[in-house]
Design an enzyme around this catalytic site. Sequence first.
Site, PDB file in Angstrom:
ATOM      1  N   ARG A   1       1.967 -13.132   7.129  1.00 41.98           N
ATOM      2  CA  ARG A   1       1.511 -11.679   7.005  1.00 41.98           C
ATOM      3  C   ARG A   1       2.159 -11.085   8.578  1.00 41.98           C
ATOM      4  O   ARG A   1       1.323 -10.484   8.977  1.00 41.98           O
ATOM      5  CB  ARG A   1       0.045 -11.535   6.589  1.00 41.98           C
TER       6      ARG A   1
ATOM      7  N   SER B   1      -5.714  -6.937  -0.425  1.00 38.97           N
ATOM      8  CA  SER B   1      -6.121  -8.350   0.089  1.00 38.97           C
ATOM      9  C   SER B   1      -7.229  -7.955   1.317  1.00 38.97           C
ATOM     10  O   SER B   1      -6.153  -7.795   2.523  1.00 38.97           O
ATOM     11  CB  SER B   1      -5.891  -9.451   0.282  1.00 38.97           C
TER      12      SER B   1
ATOM     13  N   GLU C   1      -6.117  -9.058   7.406  1.00 38.10           N
ATOM     14  CA  GLU C   1      -4.881  -8.440   6.720  1.00 38.10           C
ATOM     15  C   GLU C   1      -4.703  -6.837   6.328  1.00 38.10           C
ATOM     16  O   GLU C   1      -3.608  -6.691   6.644  1.00 38.10           O
ATOM     17  CB  GLU C   1      -4.919  -9.172   5.143  1.00 38.10           C
TER      18      GLU C   1
END
Length: 322
Positions: A196, A245, A315
């Site tokens: 990510r 998320s 995130e």
Amino acid sequence: MSMDQPDWPEYDDGRAPDCEVEGGAEGGVPIESVRGRITCMAPLAPLVWFKAGGVADWLFEPADIDDLKDFLQRLDGRLPVMALGLGSNLIVRDGGVPGVVVRLGKPFAKVEVLDDCVLACGAGAHGILVASTARDAGIAGLEFLRGIPGTVGGFVRMNGGAYGREVADILVDCDVVMPDGQLVTLPARDLQYSYRHSDLPDGAVVAAARFQGTSGDPKAIGAEMDRIAKAREESQPLRTKTGGSTFKNPPDKKAWQLVDEAGCRGMTLGGAQVSEKHTNFLINTGSATGADIEALGEAVRRKVYQNSGVGLEWEIQRVGRV
């Protein structure tokens, strides 16, 4: 050029952007030659999934790639720049986002099938459109994009992923407008992808990308997309005001499980709540502020650490003035 100049509240520091400044004067934006749409003090809550948060000092929606390049070149680094896609993985703080928020609309939303199972995608294209175009062309390997709420620009910057795959697996290269207005094409290896994360500099705006797939059967591809869509619907709170998320999965662990084990399922703070359906999602129950959502996330992080000793990393992107 289209320009809106609404009234605006002063920020806590007493400053607000000068909506009358033109021509690149200090503290302003170069609006004279803009062909797209630029809005001063633009509310961002309607543009993000949480439906909460403050305003952008300036919201710029370029007419095309040349409009974007010219604008950033003339802005010349005087103000911070942030790209905004669907706002599906974003907490906008209540104090607003300083500088310029760039939102790529329809001119950047095209998807084209090239030779050798490559798709050329504008940064504003939705993951569902990319996956569906690949399916119709018999191109496999991009089905997972059906399960990521967002646009190509965000996928590329954040190495978006789901269901065992990520953008690093399929990216050939991408077109990026750098903060100085220069257009560069970067191969995937130059983004130095990790979980990510990419090494794209702040203020750079992804404009387009090429994704590599493999030859496949459209029916099988469609079936896999349907499976992903069903799995998302059954496990995630998609019909609420939510984000993606919230926390990254730690090595060999699941963030949602750590949150659940810490007793955070259904936990509330102000108008924000930890989802009962999927504990790695936060929800705006209707009245949450950006501060409520972020503070709830921090409270969850503390409880998880106290319970398991694991420090969860955000995130979801958190942007703007506190």
